[in-house]
Design a protein around this motif. Structure first.
Motif, short mmCIF file in Angstrom:
data_model
loop_
_atom_site.label_atom_id
_atom_site.label_comp_id
_atom_site.label_asym_id
_atom_site.label_seq_id
_atom_site.Cartn_x
_atom_site.Cartn_y
_atom_site.Cartn_z
N HIS A 72 0.84 -1.20 0.00
CA HIS A 72 0.00 0.00 0.00
C HIS A 72 0.88 1.25 0.00
O HIS A 72 0.58 2.22 -0.71
CB HIS A 72 -0.92 -0.02 1.22
N ARG A 81 -2.82 5.22 -5.05
CA ARG A 81 -3.86 5.11 -4.03
C ARG A 81 -3.72 6.27 -3.05
O ARG A 81 -2.58 6.65 -2.70
CB ARG A 81 -3.73 3.79 -3.28
N TYR A 157 -4.61 -4.05 -7.64
CA TYR A 157 -5.75 -4.13 -6.71
C TYR A 157 -6.94 -4.86 -7.32
O TYR A 157 -7.20 -4.77 -8.52
CB TYR A 157 -6.15 -2.73 -6.26
#
Length: 279
Positions: A72, A81, A157
């Protein structure tokens, strides 16, 4: 040389230092540290924690597999993101040595094997042998080390495909590998992954789901699999299974287990995050 496996740090720097001091006090010979991923995020000092493990790795004393929070960070740094409200990644994103830390992190493997022990962050699909799991992890590592790694992150993702097929190719193949090794908790007997259940250590009664390591005939059962990621499960010590996520960031403990003699070392942790909604 002894090896200590260490569970999810999640940015808990002070507790990491305390645990490493306990290991140093206990060890009677040189040792190596292998971290189960999720070095960062949710805890109070992600930058200091990442810098600490990076320094140990540069000294040849440690290594880590990649966890979902580590991946992440790679996506956040590259603008793929946004940071979540519960993230504690801002200090890393703004750090002057960010690029060096991120470059080191993206080159970490998804799986490591040491003396009959396979280390992954989350799990291994039941149809994968240890040898196949390592080869598949290498495919992801090659992509993350390549010039196309940022473009790949944009396709990383998603929950599908939820089941492995040797004929998978491209982003679907790599996504399935990553999801298994960094997100897996429950699956069916056929190895179809479920990502909805996060706050329980057992499947609902009557469900077809089961913990990935309890699937009958699991092909990786010949090695001891060491994993983190599952704080609701807590510390798990079985003859060929070691679960190390004992909920450090949730007010539990930070745990280390010695490969050679199963010595368990733990330190208690404050509740940095409320347990509800944990991932």
């Amino acid at each position: 040389m002894k090896t200590y496996f260490i569970g999810d740090l999640q940015g808990c720097h002070a507790q990491t230092l305390e645990l490493l001091a306990r290991i140093a006090d206990t060890a009677t010979q040189p040792y190596r540290l292998l971290f189960a991923g999720d070095l960062i995020n949710r805890g109070p000092d992600s930058l200091a924690t990442l810098r600490l493990v990076f320094k140990l790795a540069q000294q040849g004393l440690a290594d880590s597999v990649l966890g979902n929070h580590d991946l992440h960070l790679l996506a956040v740094v590259n603008g793929i993101r946004p940071e979540h409200a519960s993230d504690t990644l801002g200090d890393i994103v703004a750090a002057p040595d960010r690029d060096e830390l991120v470059d080191w992190l993206r080159r970490r493997p998804l799986a490591l094997r040491r003396d009959g022990h396979l280390l992954v962050h989350a799990g291994v699909l039941p149809q994968w042998s240890v040898e196949q799991a390592l080869l598949l992890a290498d495919e992801v590592s090659a992509m993350l080390a390549s010039d196309g790694w940022v473009a790949f992150l944009r396709t990383m993702y998603g929950n599908e495909p939820a089941a492995w097929d040797d004929e998978l190719r491209g982003a679907d193949r790599l996504r399935c590998i990553i999801n298994a090794m960094t997100r897996l908790r429950f699956c069916t007997a056929e190895g179809r992954m479920d990502f909805k259940m996060k706050e329980s250590g057992s499947a609902p009664e009557g469900s077809s789901l089961m913990p990935w390591f309890e699937v009958p005939g699991r092909q990786s059962a010949g090695d001891t699999v060491v994993f983190g990621h599952w704080s609701a499960l807590g510390l798990l010590l079985r003859p060929r299974l070691i679960g190390l996520d004992s909920g450090c960031v949730w007010g539990g403990k930070l745990s280390a287990v010695c490969l050679e003699d199963r010595t368990l070392i733990q330190v208690s942790c404050p509740e940095f995050r409320q347990a509800r909604g944990k991932t």
